[in-house]
Write an enzyme that holds these catalytic residues in place. Sequence first.
Site, short mmCIF file in Angstrom:
data_model
loop_
_atom_site.label_atom_id
_atom_site.label_comp_id
_atom_site.label_asym_id
_atom_site.label_seq_id
_atom_site.Cartn_x
_atom_site.Cartn_y
_atom_site.Cartn_z
N PHE A 164 0.86 -1.19 0.00
CA PHE A 164 0.00 0.00 0.00
C PHE A 164 0.89 1.24 0.00
O PHE A 164 1.74 1.39 0.87
CB PHE A 164 -0.94 0.04 1.22
N ASP A 201 9.29 2.48 1.65
CA ASP A 201 8.14 3.23 2.14
C ASP A 201 8.03 2.98 3.64
O ASP A 201 7.55 1.92 4.08
CB ASP A 201 6.88 2.78 1.39
N LYS A 211 2.78 10.08 8.44
CA LYS A 211 2.11 9.61 9.65
C LYS A 211 2.72 10.14 10.96
O LYS A 211 2.44 11.26 11.36
CB LYS A 211 2.09 8.09 9.62
C1 LIG Z 1 2.95 2.27 3.91
C2 LIG Z 1 2.07 3.41 3.55
N1 LIG Z 1 2.41 4.21 2.53
C3 LIG Z 1 1.64 5.27 2.17
C4 LIG Z 1 0.47 5.54 2.81
C5 LIG Z 1 -0.37 6.71 2.38
O1 LIG Z 1 -0.24 7.73 3.30
P1 LIG Z 1 -1.29 8.97 3.29
O2 LIG Z 1 -2.62 8.42 3.67
O3 LIG Z 1 -0.72 9.93 4.29
O4 LIG Z 1 -1.28 9.52 1.91
C6 LIG Z 1 0.07 4.73 3.88
C7 LIG Z 1 -1.21 4.99 4.58
O5 LIG Z 1 -1.76 4.16 5.24
C8 LIG Z 1 0.88 3.63 4.24
O6 LIG Z 1 0.54 2.82 5.25
#
Ligand SMILES: Cc1ncc(COP(=O)(O)O)c(C=O)c1O
Length: 399
Positions: free
Chosen positions: A128, A215, A245
């Site tokens: 994700f 990520d 986050k």
């Molecule tokens: C691993 C990871 N990358 C990217 C995102 C996307 O982040 P945002 O919701 O701040 O755009 C998330 C959100 O849950 C995530 O868990």
Amino acid sequence: MTDSVMPTYGRLDVAFAKGQGAWLTDTNDKQYLDALSGIAVCNLGHSHPAVTRAIQHQAETLVHTSNFYHIPLQSQLADRLSVLSGMEQVFFCNSGAEANEAAIKIARKYGHNKGIDKPVVIVMDGSFHGRTMATLTATGNAKVQVGFDPLLPGFVRVPYNDLDALRMAIGHWPEAVAVMLEPIQGEGGVKTPDPEFLAGVRSICTQRKLLMILDEVQTGIGRTGQWFAFQHKDDVLPDVMTLAKGLGNGMPIGACLVADKAVGVLEAGNHGSTFGGNPLACSAALAVLDTIEKDKLLSHVQQLGAYMLAAFAERLEDQAGVKDIRGQGLMLGIELTVPCAALVKQALEEGLLINVTADSVLRLLPPLIINQEEADLIVEKVCKLVRDFLSTHAVESVA
Ligand SMILES: Cc1ncc(COP(=O)(O)O)c(C=O)c1O
């Protein structure tokens, strides 16, 4: 409740009025123990005094200027993050998806600089990365993509935790420029790879001159018991790392960090963000980093995370219907053999905030500041919920 907000979320029937530490109070004055932290955001809990003070002070001083000008707090934060991670430079934005957009643009430009017209980024099943067009294309979950064709070209997918499949894909795609992955897949079900996987990806990327993009939007900022999850192993420094986050404890801020061959790829005019790295967001993030350091939260997370994992294993391992218990630090997953989304509402009724992801994985992301008593309460409530839930569902034993 009906209102004019676009209905893009399936919301639970509760609204919170205030929060303190690991506790939230709803608009009817009922209290909840927060074992989700706004999905790994409020890592220092709610209304942390150091973050509140920093925001208050900065709001009275200077909220926003523009990236047309130097922003000393942004430079300070970039320096701190670079020292903590071993990365070299930072681009600031406002969310995880935006941080990943920056990472994908870096990968493509890196390819173009090498003379590759149609660069390919290798991504993982079950990943994700966000909800923008590039990041939902990179995401390995069809539910996120359905209805949004045409997706972007230039992405190839391989199974997570499979170095042979990665080598094969790279062999098959001479245009490959980067490998993008999470060190632990959060939304994908708290999937922890084999201990050697990340180091394997690092060494393949080095050999083939590909960018390793990690990520760490969910795993970063102390969540797993190190500042960044890649630091649990030696020699896994990525070329690009993304954060969001927990970085601002609720103040929206994202970051894309680069090292080594990813440094200098983006030049003036290649990328930008109006709000990215403004004084208000950076002051909150600096307070977060200071507090994690001052309160020695990394060792606290290691100790409490190991304790909770062992406590869940002791109480639930032999329970029919529990398939796996896993995680690192305070990022914990309990996988059942049956879909269990209903647990979220049942937990809410019991005054506990949890999440279920990948259909059958109960996910816990409590604030890093929880104490022993709160950890015990989460374990006790979760074990009871799981047992009660499984007793009313037909389950197969995996023993
Ligand atoms: C691993 C990871 N990358 C990217 C995102 C996307 O982040 P945002 O919701 O701040 O755009 C998330 C959100 O849950 C995530 O868990």
